[in-house]
Write a protein that holds these residues in place. Structure first.
Motif, PDB file in Angstrom:
ATOM      1  N   SER A 121       0.812  -1.226   0.000  1.00  0.00           N
ATOM      2  CA  SER A 121       0.000   0.000   0.000  1.00  0.00           C
ATOM      3  C   SER A 121       0.843   1.272   0.000  1.00  0.00           C
ATOM      4  N   LEU A 122       2.169   1.128   0.181  1.00  0.00           N
ATOM      5  CA  LEU A 122       3.039   2.303   0.194  1.00  0.00           C
ATOM      6  C   LEU A 122       3.219   2.854  -1.212  1.00  0.00           C
ATOM      7  N   SER A 123       3.508   4.135  -1.279  1.00  0.00           N
ATOM      8  CA  SER A 123       3.743   4.772  -2.579  1.00  0.00           C
ATOM      9  C   SER A 123       5.222   4.784  -2.941  1.00  0.00           C
ATOM     10  N   ARG A 124       6.096   4.649  -1.958  1.00  0.00           N
ATOM     11  CA  ARG A 124       7.530   4.632  -2.220  1.00  0.00           C
ATOM     12  C   ARG A 124       8.236   3.762  -1.178  1.00  0.00           C
ATOM     13  N   LYS A 126       9.076   0.555  -1.434  1.00  0.00           N
ATOM     14  CA  LYS A 126       8.646  -0.835  -1.354  1.00  0.00           C
ATOM     15  C   LYS A 126       9.835  -1.795  -1.462  1.00  0.00           C
ATOM     16  N   LYS A 225     -10.081   1.698   1.783  1.00  0.00           N
ATOM     17  CA  LYS A 225      -8.951   0.764   1.732  1.00  0.00           C
ATOM     18  C   LYS A 225      -9.137  -0.372   2.734  1.00  0.00           C
TER      19      LYS A 225
END
Length: 320
Positions: A121-124, A126, A225
Motif C-alpha cells: 500500500s506504500l507509494s515509495r 517498497k 482501503k
C-alpha cells in the motif's frame, strides 16, 4: 533435402540406420532414463532402505549382522520400558516440535501477510523494505544462531537483559539458554524472525497477481482501503494461504539447526525437537533403526496434517 537417418558403426562392421523418429525416441528415453535412474538412487532407494531399517536392529558394522525386530523400535518410542526410557524423551521432543508449530506458524503467517499488505500500500520505498525484511531469510543459520546466542546471553550486559533491566521489567539477568522454556522461546523467536520475510515475499507475489479491475470497481463503489482489504484482498488470498501454511508447518517440523546451534538441546535435552532427537539417536547413539522409526512417525504426522488441512481448505480455491 534433410537427411533423416543416422548411421551407427558396429564392431563387426555392420551399420544400423535410425530414422528421425527413432532417433528422437532414443534421445527421449535416454533423457527420461537418466532422471529415473537418479530418482531410484537418491530418492526411492533411501526411502525403501529407511522403511526397512525402521523394523530392524540395524548395524553399520559389517561384523555385526542386522536383525529383524518388527515393531520394537516403534514400541520403544510410544511405550515406556527398559533401563533408558526413550518414550519420555520422544514425547518431550514431540511436544517441543508441536509447540514450535503452534507458536511460530501463526505468528509468521499473520505478521508476514500484514507486512506484505502494508508494504504494497506504500507509494515509495517498497523495494527497500522488502529487501530489509528478506535479509534474515537469506542469512546463514550459523551466523544468525551466533547472533541470537550473543544477544540472549545470561549476563547483565547482553542486549536483551540490558534492555529489560533498563525498563525495570526484570530485577536480575535471565539465563535464557539455560532454562527449558526460555530456551524454547529463543529458538521460536529465531524461527519467527528468520521466516517472516519469506511469508512476506510469498504474499507480495500473490497480491501483485490479483486482478486490478476488482479494486477499480471497488473504488468506483466508494469502498475504503480497509473495506477492500477485508472484502477483497483477504478472501482472494485464501487459496494461496494453504500453500504458505503447509510450508510453514513443514518448516517447523524441520527445526534442527536452530536447536543444535543455539541451545544444543539443553538443559538435559529439554529443548530437543524431533529432528534433533532423531539425529542424536542415529549419529551419537548409532541406533539407526530407532532413528528410522522416528522419521516414519514424523512423516505420518506431516502427511496427516497436510491431508486434514487440505480437506478443511478445499473450498478456498478461487479462480480469477
Amino acid at each position: 533435402m534433410e537427411n533423416n537417418t543416422v548411421t551407427v558403426s558396429q564392431h563387426k562392421g555392420r551399420n544400423i540406420k535410425f530414422n528421425k523418429k527413432q532417433r528422437e525416441a532414443i534421445e527421449g528415453w535416454a533423457f527420461v532414463g537418466i532422471g529415473f535412474l537418479l530418482f531410484l538412487i537418491f530418492v526411492a532407494y533411501p526411502l525403501l532402505k529407511n522403511i526397512m531399517m525402521a523394523f530392524m536392529n540395524y548395524s553399520v558394522n559389517p561384523n555385526k549382522p542386522s536383525t529383524f525386530i518388527g515393531l520394537a523400535n516403534f514400541k520403544k518410542a510410544f511405550f515406556a520400558g527398559g533401563a533408558i526410557d526413550e518414550s519420555s524423551k520422544f514425547y518431550l521432543s514431540l511436544r517441543n516440535t508441536l509447540l514450535a508449530v503452534v507458536v511460530t506458524v501463526p505468528i509468521q503467517w499473520f505478521l508476514g501477510m500484514v507486512i506484505a499488505i502494508l508494504i504494497e500500500s506504500l507509494s515509495r520505498g517498497k523495494v527497500l523494505y522488502r529487501f530489509l525484511l528478506y535479509v534474515p531469510v537469506i542469512s546463514d543459520w550459523i551466523v544468525v544462531a551466533i547472533l541470537f546466542k550473543y544477544i540472549f546471553q545470561d549476563t547483565q550486559g547482553s542486549l536483551v537483559n540490558s534492555m529489560l533491566l533498563n525498563l525495570h521489567l526484570i530485577s536480575q539477568p535471565v539465563s535464557w539458554l539455560q532454562n527449558e522454556w526460555t530456551g524454547n522461546i529463543v529458538v521460536w523467536a529465531l524461527c519467527i524472525w528468520k521466516g517472516i520475510g519469506w511469508v512476506m515475499i510469498m504474499y507480495t507475489a500473490a497480491i501483485q497477481d490479483l486482478p486490478k479491475d476488482i479494486y477499480e470497481a471497488a473504488d468506483v463503489d466508494g469502498a475504503t482501503k480497509k473495506q477492500q482489504m477485508w472484502k477483497i484482498t483477504l478472501p482472494l488470498l485464501a487459496s494461496r494461504t494453504y500453500f504458505i501454511i503447509i510450508n510453514l508447518i513443514i518448516g517447523a517440523f524441520n527445526i534442527m539447526l536452530q536447536v543444535m546451534l543455539v541451545t544444543a538441546g539443553g538443559p538435559l535435552g529439554k529443548t530437543d525437537v524431533l529432528l534433533d532427537y532423531m539425529y542424536n539417536k542415529a549419529f551419537s547413539s548409532f541406533d539407526f533403526g530407532y532413528a528410522a522409526a522416528l522419521s516414519l512417525i514424523m512423516s505420518v504426522i506431516l502427511i496427516t496434517i497436510s491431508v486434514v488441512q487440505r480437506k478443511l481448505t478445499k473450498d478456498a480455491e478461487i479462480q480469477f
